[in-house]
Design an enzyme around this catalytic site. Structure first.
Site, PDB file in Angstrom:
ATOM      1  N   ARG A 164       0.764  -1.123  -0.080  1.00  0.00           N
ATOM      2  CA  ARG A 164      -0.076   0.102   0.088  1.00  0.00           C
ATOM      3  C   ARG A 164       1.103   1.275  -0.027  1.00  0.00           C
ATOM      4  NH1 ARG A 164      -2.498   0.980   4.192  1.00  0.00           N
ATOM      5  NH2 ARG A 164      -1.278  -0.568   5.679  1.00  0.00           N
ATOM      6  N   THR A 165       1.788   1.160   0.773  1.00  0.00           N
ATOM      7  CA  THR A 165       2.657   2.502   0.961  1.00  0.00           C
ATOM      8  C   THR A 165       3.415   2.806  -0.432  1.00  0.00           C
ATOM      9  OG1 THR A 165       2.964   2.049   3.434  1.00  0.00           O
ATOM     10  CG2 THR A 165       4.248   3.538   2.510  1.00  0.00           C
ATOM     11  N   LYS A 209      23.615  -9.097  -1.648  1.00  0.00           N
ATOM     12  CA  LYS A 209      24.775  -9.163  -1.697  1.00  0.00           C
ATOM     13  C   LYS A 209      25.654  -8.633  -0.853  1.00  0.00           C
ATOM     14  CE  LYS A 209      24.319  -9.309  -6.880  1.00  0.00           C
ATOM     15  NZ  LYS A 209      24.116  -8.314  -7.747  1.00  0.00           N
ATOM     16  N   ARG A 261      11.762   2.325   2.189  1.00  0.00           N
ATOM     17  CA  ARG A 261      11.138   1.416   3.422  1.00  0.00           C
ATOM     18  C   ARG A 261      12.151   0.343   3.698  1.00  0.00           C
ATOM     19  NH1 ARG A 261       5.842  -0.949   5.876  1.00  0.00           N
ATOM     20  NH2 ARG A 261       5.225   1.406   5.825  1.00  0.00           N
ATOM     21  N   HIS A 280       7.424   6.638  10.594  1.00  0.00           N
ATOM     22  CA  HIS A 280       6.645   6.548   9.322  1.00  0.00           C
ATOM     23  C   HIS A 280       5.808   7.894   9.012  1.00  0.00           C
ATOM     24  CE1 HIS A 280       4.612   4.796   5.860  1.00  0.00           C
ATOM     25  NE2 HIS A 280       3.862   3.973   6.535  1.00  0.00           N
TER      26      HIS A 280
END
Lengths: 138, 306
Positions: B51-52, B80, B101, B129
């Site tokens: 959603r974000t 990696k 995120r 957030h």
């Protein structure tokens, strides 16, 4: 109890009783090859009891460590048997690589090259927080 | 380079400016359709949050910009062993702005310290957030016409819920706010949040364990989920879990213009029957979040161009 006076070196005085060992550890004084004396629970007119650390060499000290562990402690630099410098150490605004963040979710746990930086967020209560995750320093 | 990692990175005046821009976008969408033409947003999502991510991407597309997307950490250089710092430096060469995120707290700050383009924190673990809080603020503004004099109830997990802490911090910068903190004893708002946000600004608040008791006084009700894993024993959870589920029956005592919010995803803390109530604003909240992300992208790109 007698501790010889210092000809050239540093005396960290007015340490709150009980905090000298933490200072000793964080200043890494155990790695020095000169004499270091820790006096615990010395009688003090001002403080009741205090700790003192005497270092028998004029070494560079991380004053931020002193300000973090015991703001108000005094550092006396002795040269040629005389007091050359005396200062009270305030709390530093930032602590860099003095303590490590204990939060397992903090980015510093996985990114090894990052400096561990804490910021003084509440001077009244002497609270430092990690700049990355804001976890309180112990 | 200006980035937004946490809500305090934005002054109240800047938040007001973002709200004004978001309002204007709603009123005049065509005027913004080409504002980011030729600009690229990189969405770096090292943990899933569909959603974000889609909200950021929709925001950039509606501004006429393009999107570069990393949606799976396993397919990126992070798998990696590349550091967040290096990733930020590399992506800065491709994109004009980054939304990131990451599961680790503080990752967005590391990215911002190393990127040469603005970084927006789209969630760093359980830490911050900020664009969720911007969505929450704009929802309250749209639905209530402002912030002054509102009584805001926050219900559920107030101890661990980052959205609640951030919203309280943001709202406490406005005058005349009242807070009602509704939670089980086990999940009360941490004292440091009360000290730093509510007490420091002298704002009135009261704590209660009863959603029903608080309901009649509320202008805004912000629901969060009470999670089983937050309780030390199963008995307490079973005893309390239904108390914090919002149902049409509990809403009977609420004001007719109550604004019901939730950061989503919802599990069972708001009954589906409440969705039909005109006071349910949680899906509008998602839409408002897109407009605030558009406003934030515009602001940061404009500042970066100076």
């Amino acid at each position: 109890m007698n501790i010889d006076s210092i000809h050239t070196g540093i005396v960290i005085d007015h340490i709150t009783a009980g905090r000298s060992m933490k200072l000793y550890d964080l200043l890494n004084l155990g790695s020095l090859d000169c004499s270091v004396a820790i006096i615990q629970n010395a009688v003090s007119r001002k403080m009741g009891r205090k700790d003192i650390i005497k270092i028998d060499a004029d070494i560079p000290l991380n004053f931020d460590v002193i300000g973090f562990v015991d703001p108000g402690a005094t550092v006396n630099v002795i040269r040629d048997g005389k007091l050359a410098e005396k200062r009270t150490i305030p709390m530093p605004e930032y602590l860099v690589n003095v303590i490590r963040c204990k939060n397992p979710r903090c980015i510093t746990t996985t990114e090894q090259e990052l400096d561990h930086i804490f910021r003084l967020t509440d001077p009244k209560h002497e609270i430092y927080r990690c700049i990355y995750c804001e976890t309180k320093a112990n | 380079m200006r980035s937004v990692i946490d809500i305090p990175d934005l002054s109240p005046a800047e938040i007001d400016e973002l709200i004004d821009t978001a309002q204007d976008i709603i009123d005049h969408p065509a005027a913004y359709a080409d504002r980011c033409r030729g600009k690229k947003l990189a969405t770096l999502f090292f943990e899933p949050s569909t959603r974000t991510r889609l909200s950021f991407e929709a925001a950039m597309y509606e501004l006429g910009g393009a999107v570069l997307s990393v949606t799976d950490a396993a397919s990126s250089s992070a798998s990696k062993g590349e550091s967040v710092a290096d990733t930020a430096k590399v992506i800065s060469c491709y994109a004009d702005i980054i939304a990131m995120r990451h599961p680790k707290e503080g990752a967005a700050l590391v990215a911002a310290n190393n990127a040469t383009v603005p970084v927006i924190n789209a969630g760093d673990g359980g830490h911050c957030h900020p664009t969720q809080t911007l969505a929450d603020l704009f929802t309250i503004f749209r639905e209530k016409g402002g912030f002054s004099g509102l009584t805001v109830g926050l219900c559920g997990d107030l101890k661990f819920g980052r959205t609640v802490h951030s919203l309280i911090n943001a709202l406490s910068r406005y005058d005349g706010m009242n807070f009602v903190l509704i939670s089980p004893e086990e999940l009360k708002l941490p004292s440091y949040v009360k000290e730093e946000s509510l007490k420091a600004r002298g704002l009135p608040y009261r704590q209660t364990t009863s959603l029903e008791d608080a309901m009649p006084s509320l202008d805004v009700l912000y629901m969060t989920r009470v999670q089983r894993e937050r309780f030390f024993n199963e008995e307490d959870y079973l005893r309390l879990k239904d108390s914090y589920i919002l149902t049409p029956q509990k809403l009977a005592a609420a004001k007719s213009d109550l604004c019901i919010m939730h950061p989503l995803p919802r599990v069972n803390e708001i009954s589906v029957a409440v969705d039909r109530d005109p006071r349910a604003c949680y899906f509008k909240q998602v839409l408002y979040g897109k407009y605030m992300r558009m406003a934030l992208i515009l602001k940061l790109l404009a500042e970066a161009a100076i």
